[in-house]
Design an enzyme around this catalytic site. Structure first.
Site, PDB file in Angstrom:
ATOM      1  N   ASN A   9      39.977 -30.461 -11.744  1.00  0.00           N
ATOM      2  CA  ASN A   9      39.340 -29.214 -11.313  1.00  0.00           C
ATOM      3  C   ASN A   9      39.665 -28.160 -12.371  1.00  0.00           C
ATOM      4  O   ASN A   9      40.756 -27.604 -12.370  1.00  0.00           O
ATOM      5  CB  ASN A   9      39.891 -28.799  -9.938  1.00  0.00           C
ATOM      6  N   LYS A  11      38.444 -25.305 -12.752  1.00  0.00           N
ATOM      7  CA  LYS A  11      38.309 -23.912 -12.258  1.00  0.00           C
ATOM      8  C   LYS A  11      37.537 -23.079 -13.295  1.00  0.00           C
ATOM      9  O   LYS A  11      36.682 -23.626 -13.984  1.00  0.00           O
ATOM     10  CB  LYS A  11      39.683 -23.345 -11.931  1.00  0.00           C
ATOM     11  N   HIS A  97      37.416 -25.488  -1.523  1.00  0.00           N
ATOM     12  CA  HIS A  97      38.704 -25.245  -2.182  1.00  0.00           C
ATOM     13  C   HIS A  97      39.303 -23.954  -1.620  1.00  0.00           C
ATOM     14  O   HIS A  97      38.582 -23.010  -1.305  1.00  0.00           O
ATOM     15  CB  HIS A  97      38.501 -25.133  -3.699  1.00  0.00           C
ATOM     16  N   GLU A 169      45.264 -30.256  -0.030  1.00  0.00           N
ATOM     17  CA  GLU A 169      45.901 -29.373  -1.008  1.00  0.00           C
ATOM     18  C   GLU A 169      46.673 -28.286  -0.274  1.00  0.00           C
ATOM     19  O   GLU A 169      46.091 -27.258   0.103  1.00  0.00           O
ATOM     20  CB  GLU A 169      44.842 -28.717  -1.893  1.00  0.00           C
TER      21      GLU A 169
HETATM   22  P1  PGA Z   1      47.012 -27.279  -9.580  1.00  0.00           P
HETATM   23  O1  PGA Z   1      45.638 -27.002  -8.815  1.00  0.00           O
HETATM   24  O2  PGA Z   1      47.018 -28.731  -9.975  1.00  0.00           O
HETATM   25  O3  PGA Z   1      46.983 -26.365 -10.776  1.00  0.00           O
HETATM   26  O4  PGA Z   1      48.110 -26.949  -8.625  1.00  0.00           O
HETATM   27  C1  PGA Z   1      45.096 -27.942  -7.933  1.00  0.00           C
HETATM   28  C2  PGA Z   1      43.806 -27.405  -7.364  1.00  0.00           C
HETATM   29  O5  PGA Z   1      43.722 -26.201  -7.112  1.00  0.00           O
HETATM   30  O6  PGA Z   1      42.844 -28.170  -7.145  1.00  0.00           O
END
Ligand code: PGA
Length: 254
Positions: A9, A11, A97, A169
């Site tokens: 992901n 983002k 998310h 998550e």
């Molecule tokens: P992270 O994010 O691996 O940076 O903790 C996971 C996500 O938000 O999908």
């Protein structure tokens, strides 16, 4: 055996050149995937077209989106529909998310619509769920996450639910460097599978991949992924580095 999935992901990170370079780097790692292992790269919309062309010949690698509109095509300025993504060849979209729930006020009602748009377009939603730390402190996490599943997924039928991937998550673990212990992850994944089994039966619940997300890195992935009910991960920060992400792919169960 359930599909084992390493889902990135990205983002809202990387400019066009950086994105293109990272796609090339991951591609050139040539990691051998078994037939039930998959890599899903959820990248910003604007890079999806190029990425799909780049990865056309790469078996078991999929380019995904991080969101889609609640509506079908029409007068919705600035939105991107599931059918547009489908027309590019997108097979997976992250839905719900916690950053979208929090910063874009996406309610369960909104998420139901997005899930339905995905399924109408033969796209698998990667449905995210997870609790805030205040809820875990009160030991109410199992009930909270079960309710997210019930509210957003229980309107689906036996066939539709098989086309869902779930990502647990815990919000307190996202981008914080603090992961759930492998036991905490396993306990929650069991709880999610049990919740699904109550509605859809053991056999169907057993086929659904449940990913863990929240500060997964190459040095903790093997331990977390080795748990029975953990079928891979949804990876934020560590997916922006080809070496880190490759290490995570290599940690998937065979
Ligand atoms: P992270 O994010 O691996 O940076 O903790 C996971 C996500 O938000 O999908």
């Amino acid at each position: 055996m359930r599909k084992q999935i390493a889902a990135a992901n990205w983002k809202m990170n990387l400019n066009a050149e950086e994105a293109s370079n990272l796609l090339d780097e991951i591609y050139s790692k040539s990691i051998e995937l078994s037939s039930n292992q998959m890599v899903v790269l959820s990248i910003p919309y604007i890079y999806i077209g190029e990425a799909i062309k780049k990865y056309k010949a790469k078996n078991n690698y999929f380019i995904a989106a991080q969101n889609c509109a609640t509506t079908t095509n029409g007068a919705y300025t600035g939105e991107i529909s599931a059918s547009m993504l489908h027309s590019l060849g997108v097979k997976y979209i992250i839905i719900g998310h916690s950053e979208r729930r929090e910063f874009h006020f996406e309610t369960n009602q909104i998420l139901i619509q997005k899930i339905d748009r995905c399924l109408e377009n033969n796209i698998t939603p990667i449905f995210c769920c997870g609790e805030k730390i205040e809820i875990r402190d009160k030991r109410e996490q199992n009930e909270f996450v079960a309710n997210q599943i019930i509210d957003c997924l229980f309107h689906l039928n036996q066939e539709q639910i098989k086309h869902i991937v779930i990502a647990y998550e815990p919000i307190w673990a996202i981008g914080t460097g603090k992961t759930a212990s492998s036991q905490e992850a396993e306990d929650m994944h069991k709880n999610i599978r049990l919740t699904l089994a109550q509605k859809f039966g053991d056999n169907v619940a057993d086929q659904i991949s449940i990913l863990y997300g929240g500060s997964v890195k190459s040095n903790n992935a093997s331990e977390i992924f080795s748990e029975n009910d953990v079928d891979g991960g949804l990876i934020g920060g560590a997916s922006l580095n080809a070496n880190e992400f490759s290490g995570i792919i290599n940690a998937l169960k065979k």
